[in-house]
Write a protein that holds these residues in place. Structure first.
Motif, PDB file in Angstrom:
ATOM      1  N   ALA A 187       0.816  -1.212   0.000  1.00  0.00           N
ATOM      2  CA  ALA A 187       0.000   0.000   0.000  1.00  0.00           C
ATOM      3  C   ALA A 187       0.848   1.259   0.000  1.00  0.00           C
ATOM      4  O   ALA A 187       0.344   2.347  -0.223  1.00  0.00           O
ATOM      5  N   SER A 188       2.162   1.081   0.251  1.00  0.00           N
ATOM      6  CA  SER A 188       2.987   2.265   0.405  1.00  0.00           C
ATOM      7  C   SER A 188       3.536   2.801  -0.920  1.00  0.00           C
ATOM      8  O   SER A 188       4.295   3.745  -0.931  1.00  0.00           O
ATOM      9  N   GLY A 189       3.170   2.199  -2.039  1.00  0.00           N
ATOM     10  CA  GLY A 189       3.626   2.701  -3.337  1.00  0.00           C
ATOM     11  C   GLY A 189       3.133   4.118  -3.571  1.00  0.00           C
ATOM     12  O   GLY A 189       2.023   4.471  -3.188  1.00  0.00           O
ATOM     13  N   VAL A 190       3.955   4.954  -4.201  1.00  0.00           N
ATOM     14  CA  VAL A 190       3.615   6.365  -4.366  1.00  0.00           C
ATOM     15  C   VAL A 190       2.531   6.510  -5.428  1.00  0.00           C
ATOM     16  O   VAL A 190       2.730   6.175  -6.587  1.00  0.00           O
ATOM     17  N   ALA A 191       1.388   7.005  -5.012  1.00  0.00           N
ATOM     18  CA  ALA A 191       0.295   7.255  -5.949  1.00  0.00           C
ATOM     19  C   ALA A 191       0.456   8.661  -6.515  1.00  0.00           C
ATOM     20  O   ALA A 191       1.395   9.369  -6.174  1.00  0.00           O
TER      21      ALA A 191
ATOM     22  N   MET B   1       1.948   5.390  -0.166  1.00  0.00           N
ATOM     23  CA  MET B   1       1.801   6.833  -0.437  1.00  0.00           C
ATOM     24  C   MET B   1       2.859   7.590   0.366  1.00  0.00           C
ATOM     25  O   MET B   1       2.983   7.397   1.563  1.00  0.00           O
ATOM     26  N   ALA B   2       3.591   8.434  -0.321  1.00  0.00           N
ATOM     27  CA  ALA B   2       4.624   9.207   0.375  1.00  0.00           C
ATOM     28  C   ALA B   2       3.977  10.225   1.306  1.00  0.00           C
ATOM     29  O   ALA B   2       2.861  10.660   1.084  1.00  0.00           O
ATOM     30  N   GLU B  49      10.081   7.149   2.968  1.00  0.00           N
ATOM     31  CA  GLU B  49       9.266   5.957   2.754  1.00  0.00           C
ATOM     32  C   GLU B  49      10.148   4.755   2.381  1.00  0.00           C
ATOM     33  O   GLU B  49       9.939   3.640   2.878  1.00  0.00           O
TER      34      GLU B  49
END
Lengths: 209, 138
Positions: A187-191, B1-2, B49
């Motif tokens: 879920a931490s991928g940069v959107a 999300m960064a 991140e």
């Protein structure tokens, strides 16, 4: 047991003079308390470091003074490696003092073998005792701690003559189940970057005009 | 999300020089070990991140990682092949300003050896020189 520390009286004050004191391998210190006058002191940095490494809390001041003092506030540099200044409080060895001591965890918890993780919640314990009997640390044995279990202050045996200040039901250490974090990583991928809201900014409807 | 602020007073900020050392956030507070910045710098939200992921992949839920920095500052840039003028560019990314002494990450619930390996993996991602520090006793 008090650690002996050689001190010299200091006549100079102010940041510029203190820089020179530190450059000479000394640490500026203040001694106060017991309704007596404050005394400006200098301590040799190497002696101070040694006393700290031995976990000293009570100091027997020698040299220009002959008093017993408790370490009150220690100021460190930005990296936390060099002591900049020390505040000392006058105490007599048999005087009751309020202080905080470190809690140290000993042993391997039974819960870790079952896939649990030990988390220390409380690091310090507030106690009252005589100045010469301040323990270096309070040891907590976690070898019988199971997953989902916890150890509170009530489970810890304190040295004789020590009065507890922290509430008895405060949790010191817990053993929790290890959680998988894989979905968190996905879920931490940069959107696509959205912009933050501007405080007091114009609403979007107005900007269309 | 960064990471990014939810609300800001101004969308764009001036660059400013990073002067002096960290006077706050320079001691290990939450965990047993910390990763301390030895140089000043801007740490991108993506880098924070990346470091977090590198650390959590190693500790695998065993210990707990604390991120002690937050990207409050927006960095703007003008698009390529743009003529001079027309004002300041649009915010492109967000950075955290770190000064020497700032504790960037903290770890708890792990042994010192594990913390060393974990922070070594994390340190590779960082654009500033860092070191491992232990919690100071009372």
């Amino acid at each position: 047991m008090a650690e002996t520390l050689n001190v010299t009286r200091r006549e100079t004050t102010g940041s510029n003079a203190m820089k020179k004191v530190r450059r000479a391998g000394l640490i500026p210190a203040n001694l106060f308390g017991h309704g007596q006058d404050n005394v400006n002191l200098s301590i040799r940095a190497d002696e101070w470091d040694l006393a700290l490494r031995r976990g000293a809390k009570l100091l027997a001041l020698a040299g220009d003074l002959d008093e017993t003092a408790l370490i009150n506030i220690v100021q460190w540099d930005h990296l936390g490696t060099t002591t900049l200044h020390v505040d000392l409080i006058r105490v007599s060895a048999d005087e009751k003092v309020a202080t905080s001591v470190n809690i140290e965890i000993r042993g391997e918890a039974a819960g870790t073998k079952q896939g649990g993780s030990v988390n220390q919640v409380l690091r310090q314990l507030d106690i009252e005792c005589t100045a010469d009997s301040i323990p270096a640390s309070i040891l907590v044995n976690v070898s019988e701690l199971e997953v989902g279990g916890s150890i509170t202050i009530a489970d810890v045996t304190l040295p004789e003559g020590t009065i507890l200040v922290t509430p008895v039901d405060t949790v010191i250490v817990v053993c929790t189940e290890v959680l998988e974090t894989e979905e968190d990583e996905e879920a931490s991928g940069v959107a696509g970057l959205a912009e933050p809201e501007v405080i007091g900014g114009k609403p979007e409807e107005d900007s269309d005009d | 999300m960064a990471l990014m602020p939810k609300r800001v007073k101004h969308r764009k900020s001036q660059r400013r020089r990073i002067k002096g050392n960290a006077t706050r956030g320079n001691s290990v507070v939450f965990g047993d070990f910390g990763l301390q910045a030895m140089q000043p710098g801007w740490i991108k939200a993506q880098t924070i991140e990346a470091g977090r992921i590198a650390a959590t992949q190693y500790i695998r839920g065993e210990g707990r990682l604390y991120v002690r920095m937050f990207p409050h500052k927006s960095i703007t840039s003008t698009p390529l092949e743009t003529r001079m003028g027309k004002g300041k560019g649009e915010p492109e990314h967000w950075v955290a300003t770190v000064k020497p002494g700032t504790i960037m990450y903290e770890l708890s619930g792990v042994s010192e050896q594990q913390a060393k390996v974990c922070f070594a993996r994390l340190a590779h991602k960082m654009p500033v020189r860092v070191r491992l520090v232990r919690r100071r006793s009372a």
